[in-house]
Design a protein around this motif. Structure first.
Motif, PDB file in Angstrom:
ATOM      1  N   UNK A 220      86.696  38.470  89.867  1.00 50.56           N
ATOM      2  CA  UNK A 220      86.013  38.685  91.251  1.00 50.56           C
ATOM      3  C   UNK A 220      86.347  39.802  91.941  1.00 50.56           C
ATOM      4  N   UNK A 221      85.258  40.746  92.207  1.00 51.65           N
ATOM      5  CA  UNK A 221      85.861  42.108  92.722  1.00 51.65           C
ATOM      6  C   UNK A 221      84.639  42.387  93.838  1.00 51.65           C
ATOM      7  N   UNK A 222      85.264  42.170  95.113  1.00 54.13           N
ATOM      8  CA  UNK A 222      84.358  42.477  96.134  1.00 54.13           C
ATOM      9  C   UNK A 222      83.614  43.971  96.326  1.00 54.13           C
ATOM     10  N   UNK A 223      84.331  44.851  95.653  1.00 51.59           N
ATOM     11  CA  UNK A 223      83.698  46.265  95.102  1.00 51.59           C
ATOM     12  C   UNK A 223      82.486  46.408  94.537  1.00 51.59           C
ATOM     13  N   UNK A 224      82.246  45.134  93.694  1.00 48.71           N
ATOM     14  CA  UNK A 224      80.886  45.104  93.169  1.00 48.71           C
ATOM     15  C   UNK A 224      79.884  44.266  93.681  1.00 48.71           C
ATOM     16  N   UNK A 225      80.117  44.055  95.085  1.00 47.87           N
ATOM     17  CA  UNK A 225      79.069  43.518  95.798  1.00 47.87           C
ATOM     18  C   UNK A 225      78.594  44.278  96.817  1.00 47.87           C
ATOM     19  N   UNK A 241      75.878  53.300  96.716  1.00 50.61           N
ATOM     20  CA  UNK A 241      77.189  52.816  97.356  1.00 50.61           C
ATOM     21  C   UNK A 241      78.185  52.313  96.008  1.00 50.61           C
ATOM     22  N   UNK A 242      77.171  51.288  95.323  1.00 40.28           N
ATOM     23  CA  UNK A 242      78.176  50.583  94.079  1.00 40.28           C
ATOM     24  C   UNK A 242      78.475  51.769  93.006  1.00 40.28           C
ATOM     25  N   UNK A 243      77.862  52.615  92.910  1.00 42.54           N
ATOM     26  CA  UNK A 243      78.300  53.709  91.934  1.00 42.54           C
ATOM     27  C   UNK A 243      79.294  54.525  92.246  1.00 42.54           C
ATOM     28  N   UNK A 244      79.367  54.823  93.702  1.00 42.23           N
ATOM     29  CA  UNK A 244      80.577  55.467  94.481  1.00 42.23           C
ATOM     30  C   UNK A 244      81.789  54.901  94.183  1.00 42.23           C
ATOM     31  N   UNK A 245      81.749  53.284  94.482  1.00 36.66           N
ATOM     32  CA  UNK A 245      82.902  52.726  94.458  1.00 36.66           C
ATOM     33  C   UNK A 245      83.347  52.035  93.107  1.00 36.66           C
ATOM     34  N   UNK A 246      82.496  52.054  92.155  1.00 36.52           N
ATOM     35  CA  UNK A 246      82.724  51.486  90.812  1.00 36.52           C
ATOM     36  C   UNK A 246      81.784  52.122  89.728  1.00 36.52           C
ATOM     37  N   UNK A 247      82.109  53.432  89.621  1.00 33.11           N
ATOM     38  CA  UNK A 247      81.235  54.393  88.593  1.00 33.11           C
ATOM     39  C   UNK A 247      81.190  53.971  87.463  1.00 33.11           C
TER      40      UNK A 247
END
Length: 352
Positions: A220-225, A241-247
């Motif tokens: 689980x990874x909150x940065x992917x939500x 936002x998702x692409x910034x957090x988890x490119x």
């Protein structure tokens, strides 16, 4: 309606043509169950042949009903008229209500005072019952209407599922299936754009996403939500936002097709190819899904059937108010298209 001589057709004329008493004809035309099938068919045929139209005011006095139903939608009017979900739901409602000569009245409260006015309107007898859709989990209107004895059905899982009639879709299983499909296609960094977290559909689709990851053994990874709001712009914003957090993410499950349109837009702007770089799965399987570029894989929920079941439950509640609350849970299926094509296998000897 008037006959060929310009005279309004009366109930007595319908009864005479059907060969029944006036009282029997009246019971048929007010949906009273205490009529034999033969008499019902005879009266309905006579009424149709003569073009009889009952006087609604008189019918309301005789039955105590208005022959109208309120559809209460807790959404901004911009989304109500822009999201394909609602026309499909109304189409399903109409399939049942039209056949029973029931009118559908649309109410869209935008504030707490609006909700209070809806309560007063419904309780005043203008409608025979209410259908509540996109209801926030904390909203008190269902309890207030129930305490007044108003028949109601909720679209979606209510916070008190044993208290109210409701029709829902298995959103948890649908979302988990979408994640399993992405995992089977070789995706490992799977993000999600959620729906509104204050409504059960949004909550359950998020839970299904989380259960899908757990079943696959993925962390689980909150940065992917990232939270969305069931709008196209909300989907695009969340994807950025998702692409910034988890490119390096390689897949995204989106909680509605309308948001998925925004997700595809944001991915294209970022130069990310679908499905080569990022696989995308939506939810609803709206007719537009197959027409998108690339065609969108989506969890199909039976929206029209949801409307039909809601209308049937409400009609039962109107005619049998002492019946215990019932629930209907509809299943989903995944419609697989090119947007979630699996990762291409590497050729032997290809650099990793």
């Amino acid at each position: 309606m008037k006959d060929l001589h310009g005279t309004k057709v009366t109930l007595e004329e319908v009864a005479q043509a059907a060969g029944v008493s006036r009282a029997t004809a009246s019971r048929v035309l007010t949906s009273d169950p205490r009529v034999s099938p033969d008499a019902r068919r005879a009266v309905e045929r006579a009424a149709s042949k003569l073009g009889y139209v009952p006087n609604q005011a008189g019918r309301a006095l005789a039955t105590g009903r208005s022959d109208a139903i309120a559809l209460v939608v807790f959404e901004p009017t911009t989304l109500l008229f822009g999201d394909p979900f609602f026309p499909r739901l109304i189409r399903g409602l109409g399939d049942v209500l039209t056949s029973r000569d029931m009118q559908l009245i649309l109410l869209a409260p935008q504030s707490a005072p609006d909700s209070d006015r809806v309560e007063r309107y419904v309780a005043a007898g203008h409608v025979d019952g209410a259908l509540l859709v996109s209801l926030p989990s904390s909203h008190t209107l269902p309890g207030r209407l129930a305490s007044r004895g108003i028949p109601l059905v909720i679209g979606g899982r209510p916070t008190e599922p044993d208290r109210f009639n409701y029709v829902d879709v298995d959103n948890v299983a649908g979302a988990a299936h979408a994640v399993a499909h992405l995992v089977a296609g070789g995706r490992r960094t799977i993000a999600t754009v959620t729906g509104r977290k204050d409504v059960p559909a949004g909550q359950d689709r998020l839970r299904g996403y989380q259960e899908g990851l757990k079943t696959a053994g993925l962390p689980a990874d909150d940065a992917l939500i990232e939270a969305g709001d069931f709008t196209r712009d909300g989907g695009a914003r969340a994807m950025r936002f998702l692409l910034i957090k988890r490119p390096r993410l390689d897949a995204v499950f989106v909680a509605s097709d309308l948001m998925a349109v925004g997700v595809l837009q944001a991915l294209a702007e970022a130069g990310r190819r679908v499905p080569e770089d990022v696989a995308v799965v939506g939810y609803d399987d709206d007719p537009m899904a197959a027409a998108l570029q690339p065609p969108l894989t989506s969890v199909r929920q039976p929206i029209e059937e949801m409307g039909r079941e809601m209308a049937r439950l409400l009609m039962d509640a109107v005619h049998s108010p002492d019946r215990p609350p019932r629930k209907v849970l509809l299943t989903t299926r995944l419609e697989v298209r090119f947007s979630s094509a699996p990762v291409a296998p590497k050729l032997t000897g290809e650099a990793g």
